[in-house]
Design a protein around this motif. Structure first.
Motif, PDB file in Angstrom:
ATOM      1  N   PRO A  72      -2.952  -8.140  16.497  1.00  0.00           N
ATOM      2  CA  PRO A  72      -1.915  -7.962  17.521  1.00  0.00           C
ATOM      3  C   PRO A  72      -0.680  -8.816  17.233  1.00  0.00           C
ATOM      4  CG  PRO A  72      -3.613  -9.431  18.346  1.00  0.00           C
ATOM      5  CD  PRO A  72      -4.073  -8.989  16.979  1.00  0.00           C
ATOM      6  N   ASP A  73       0.045  -8.463  16.180  1.00  0.00           N
ATOM      7  CA  ASP A  73       1.208  -9.257  15.778  1.00  0.00           C
ATOM      8  C   ASP A  73       2.514  -8.729  16.355  1.00  0.00           C
ATOM      9  OD1 ASP A  73       1.471  -6.940  14.317  1.00  0.00           O
ATOM     10  OD2 ASP A  73       1.323  -7.897  12.349  1.00  0.00           O
ATOM     11  N   GLY A  74       2.450  -7.581  17.035  1.00  0.00           N
ATOM     12  CA  GLY A  74       3.648  -7.035  17.643  1.00  0.00           C
ATOM     13  C   GLY A  74       4.597  -6.363  16.671  1.00  0.00           C
ATOM     14  N   VAL A  75       4.172  -6.215  15.418  1.00  0.00           N
ATOM     15  CA  VAL A  75       5.005  -5.574  14.395  1.00  0.00           C
ATOM     16  C   VAL A  75       4.419  -4.202  14.085  1.00  0.00           C
ATOM     17  CG1 VAL A  75       5.871  -5.696  12.031  1.00  0.00           C
ATOM     18  CG2 VAL A  75       5.663  -7.782  13.397  1.00  0.00           C
ATOM     19  N   VAL A  76       5.237  -3.168  14.161  1.00  0.00           N
ATOM     20  CA  VAL A  76       4.779  -1.817  13.827  1.00  0.00           C
ATOM     21  C   VAL A  76       4.952  -1.608  12.328  1.00  0.00           C
ATOM     22  CG1 VAL A  76       5.102   0.657  14.220  1.00  0.00           C
ATOM     23  CG2 VAL A  76       5.440  -0.962  16.096  1.00  0.00           C
ATOM     24  N   GLY A  77       3.817  -1.505  11.627  1.00  0.00           N
ATOM     25  CA  GLY A  77       3.816  -1.268  10.189  1.00  0.00           C
ATOM     26  C   GLY A  77       2.936  -0.069   9.869  1.00  0.00           C
ATOM     27  N   PRO A  78       2.575   0.125   8.599  1.00  0.00           N
ATOM     28  CA  PRO A  78       1.774   1.292   8.206  1.00  0.00           C
ATOM     29  C   PRO A  78       0.478   1.450   8.992  1.00  0.00           C
ATOM     30  CG  PRO A  78       2.671   0.236   6.263  1.00  0.00           C
ATOM     31  CD  PRO A  78       3.014  -0.653   7.417  1.00  0.00           C
ATOM     32  N   ASP A  79      -0.258   0.348   9.230  1.00  0.00           N
ATOM     33  CA  ASP A  79      -1.529   0.452   9.954  1.00  0.00           C
ATOM     34  C   ASP A  79      -1.310   0.891  11.400  1.00  0.00           C
ATOM     35  OD1 ASP A  79      -2.874  -0.327   7.702  1.00  0.00           O
ATOM     36  OD2 ASP A  79      -3.012  -2.430   8.272  1.00  0.00           O
ATOM     37  N   THR A  80      -0.302   0.307  12.051  1.00  0.00           N
ATOM     38  CA  THR A  80      -0.035   0.660  13.451  1.00  0.00           C
ATOM     39  C   THR A  80       0.500   2.094  13.549  1.00  0.00           C
ATOM     40  OG1 THR A  80       0.457  -1.659  13.933  1.00  0.00           O
ATOM     41  CG2 THR A  80       1.205  -0.018  15.531  1.00  0.00           C
ATOM     42  N   ARG A 103      -3.297   1.417   0.902  1.00  0.00           N
ATOM     43  CA  ARG A 103      -2.127   0.692   0.387  1.00  0.00           C
ATOM     44  C   ARG A 103      -1.334   1.560  -0.593  1.00  0.00           C
ATOM     45  NH1 ARG A 103      -1.819  -4.640   1.464  1.00  0.00           N
ATOM     46  NH2 ARG A 103      -3.643  -5.651   2.397  1.00  0.00           N
ATOM     47  N   LEU A 104      -2.061   2.297  -1.440  1.00  0.00           N
ATOM     48  CA  LEU A 104      -1.386   3.124  -2.429  1.00  0.00           C
ATOM     49  C   LEU A 104      -0.609   4.253  -1.755  1.00  0.00           C
ATOM     50  CD1 LEU A 104      -0.961   3.312  -5.458  1.00  0.00           C
ATOM     51  CD2 LEU A 104      -2.916   4.852  -5.605  1.00  0.00           C
ATOM     52  N   LEU A 105      -1.195   4.843  -0.718  1.00  0.00           N
ATOM     53  CA  LEU A 105      -0.512   5.926  -0.010  1.00  0.00           C
ATOM     54  C   LEU A 105       0.681   5.401   0.793  1.00  0.00           C
ATOM     55  CD1 LEU A 105      -3.484   8.161   1.178  1.00  0.00           C
ATOM     56  CD2 LEU A 105      -1.736   8.719  -0.516  1.00  0.00           C
ATOM     57  N   ALA A 106       0.593   4.148   1.251  1.00  0.00           N
ATOM     58  CA  ALA A 106       1.757   3.553   1.926  1.00  0.00           C
ATOM     59  C   ALA A 106       2.928   3.436   0.951  1.00  0.00           C
ATOM     60  CB  ALA A 106       1.390   2.176   2.490  1.00  0.00           C
ATOM     61  N   LEU A 107       2.632   3.044  -0.286  1.00  0.00           N
ATOM     62  CA  LEU A 107       3.672   2.988  -1.316  1.00  0.00           C
ATOM     63  C   LEU A 107       4.223   4.383  -1.594  1.00  0.00           C
ATOM     64  CD1 LEU A 107       2.218   0.497  -3.969  1.00  0.00           C
ATOM     65  CD2 LEU A 107       4.115   0.099  -2.407  1.00  0.00           C
ATOM     66  N   TRP A 108       3.306   5.372  -1.644  1.00  0.00           N
ATOM     67  CA  TRP A 108       3.724   6.748  -1.928  1.00  0.00           C
ATOM     68  C   TRP A 108       4.645   7.273  -0.826  1.00  0.00           C
ATOM     69  CZ3 TRP A 108       3.134  11.262   0.810  1.00  0.00           C
ATOM     70  CH2 TRP A 108       3.531  12.424   0.139  1.00  0.00           C
ATOM     71  N   ARG A 109       4.301   7.014   0.444  1.00  0.00           N
ATOM     72  CA  ARG A 109       5.128   7.508   1.551  1.00  0.00           C
ATOM     73  C   ARG A 109       6.530   6.898   1.488  1.00  0.00           C
ATOM     74  NH1 ARG A 109       0.315   6.155   4.495  1.00  0.00           N
ATOM     75  NH2 ARG A 109      -0.958   8.005   4.854  1.00  0.00           N
ATOM     76  N   SER A 110       6.581   5.603   1.196  1.00  0.00           N
ATOM     77  CA  SER A 110       7.871   4.945   1.074  1.00  0.00           C
ATOM     78  C   SER A 110       8.689   5.541  -0.075  1.00  0.00           C
ATOM     79  CB  SER A 110       7.661   3.442   0.848  1.00  0.00           C
ATOM     80  OG  SER A 110       8.889   2.758   0.803  1.00  0.00           O
ATOM     81  N   ALA A 111       8.011   5.789  -1.209  1.00  0.00           N
ATOM     82  CA  ALA A 111       8.694   6.394  -2.362  1.00  0.00           C
ATOM     83  C   ALA A 111       9.147   7.819  -2.040  1.00  0.00           C
ATOM     84  CB  ALA A 111       7.765   6.393  -3.580  1.00  0.00           C
ATOM     85  N   ALA A 112       8.331   8.552  -1.273  1.00  0.00           N
ATOM     86  CA  ALA A 112       8.688   9.921  -0.909  1.00  0.00           C
ATOM     87  C   ALA A 112       9.950   9.944  -0.051  1.00  0.00           C
ATOM     88  CB  ALA A 112       7.526  10.587  -0.172  1.00  0.00           C
ATOM     89  N   GLU A 113      10.074   8.979   0.866  1.00  0.00           N
ATOM     90  CA  GLU A 113      11.280   8.880   1.675  1.00  0.00           C
ATOM     91  C   GLU A 113      12.502   8.632   0.793  1.00  0.00           C
ATOM     92  OE1 GLU A 113      10.834   5.928   4.668  1.00  0.00           O
ATOM     93  OE2 GLU A 113       9.419   7.102   5.869  1.00  0.00           O
ATOM     94  N   ALA A 114      12.344   7.715  -0.162  1.00  0.00           N
ATOM     95  CA  ALA A 114      13.452   7.410  -1.070  1.00  0.00           C
ATOM     96  C   ALA A 114      13.813   8.617  -1.920  1.00  0.00           C
ATOM     97  CB  ALA A 114      13.065   6.233  -1.975  1.00  0.00           C
ATOM     98  N   TRP A 115      12.790   9.358  -2.357  1.00  0.00           N
ATOM     99  CA  TRP A 115      13.028  10.527  -3.214  1.00  0.00           C
ATOM    100  C   TRP A 115      13.816  11.586  -2.459  1.00  0.00           C
ATOM    101  CZ3 TRP A 115      11.476  10.366  -8.283  1.00  0.00           C
ATOM    102  CH2 TRP A 115      11.632  11.542  -9.029  1.00  0.00           C
TER     103      TRP A 115
END
Length: 263
Positions: A249-257, A75-87
């Protein structure tokens, strides 16, 4: 608990979210900045900069903090990746984004827009500086042409280089965008996007959808044409892949998928 200074304004909400989270973990750990520096390869000054959102923390620093604080690293690395994109969006021009995404960039190190560049005009103040400038311009044109030729065969390039030449996505339903999946840095990439956190659902469009469709096809799950349009066929492929990968199987592509697709 530390009395934190106000975070910079304006600040992208993704960077702010990461800063608030790592501050919370640091407070819960009870460690001082000096103690945190002693238990990681990063100095006290570096941690102070990371925690105040003055500098993007490296991925390794985030992982070290998660380990010390017994926090969920995924979860923490998912936040980091999102922040890295913004940076990158905030501080890096498109060409500069060809560098390694895990390397933090300090705003103060970037050139100021419009800053005068030194020009050697020669000792006599005549045309001593004109000829070098002409040669430099011609060399730049030749180099740009050469690079453009190389990028035309971009499937063998790393995903960071491809990101810089993608351009604006235009919906062309049913038009194949091309899939050339390679493994780079231990992860699979199709050359259309390097995201690992962008949420995709039915109705989504863009290069991220093309990337997901290519990766699904590479893994044997037909999602139709890789056209960047998330339709029912892509959703069925995502659900089938999620089920086979032990994901909801929710059909949504997120960090885990994304993580499962790129492994």
């Amino acid at each position: 608990m530390a009395r934190w200074q106000e975070l910079p304004v304006p600040l992208d909400h993704r960077v702010r979210q990461l800063a608030v989270r790592i501050r919370m973990l640091k407070d819960r750990s009870g460690l001082s900045l000096t103690a945190l520096a002693a238990r990681t390869p990063y100095s006290r000054a570096s941690w102070e900069s990371y925690l105040n959102a003055e500098q993007l923390p490296p991925r390794d620093a985030v992982e070290a903090l998660a380990r010390i604080c017994a926090a969920d690293p995924v979860r923490l690395l998912a936040l980091w990746r999102s922040a890295a994109e913004a940076w990158e969006e905030r501080y890096l021009p498109p060409v500069a984004r060809c560098g390694a995404p895990d390397r933090p960039v300090v705003p103060a190190q970037l050139p100021r827009p419009g800053a005068p560049q030194p020009v050697d005009g020669g000792e006599d103040g005549g045309d001593g500086g004109v000829r070098p400038r002409v040669v430099g311009v011609l060399g730049g044109v030749v180099l740009a042409t050469f690079v453009a030729g190389l990028l035309a065969g971009r499937p063998w390039l790393g995903p960071e280089a491809v990101d810089a030449v993608q351009g604006v996505f235009t919906v062309r339903r049913g038009q194949e965008r091309g899939c050339a999946v390679i493994r780079s840095g231990g992860f699979l990439h199709a050359g259309h996007s390097r995201t690992e956190v962008r949420l995709l659902d039915v109705g989504s469009t863009g290069w991220e959808v093309v990337e997901a469709q290519c990766l699904l096809r590479h893994r044997g799950y037909g999602a139709g044409a890789a056209d960047g349009v998330y339709g029912p066929r892509t959703e069925r492929a995502v659900r089938a892949f999620q089920k086979a990968s032990g994901l909801a199987p929710d059909g949504v592509v997120g960090p885990d998928t994304w993580g499962a697709l790129r492994r």
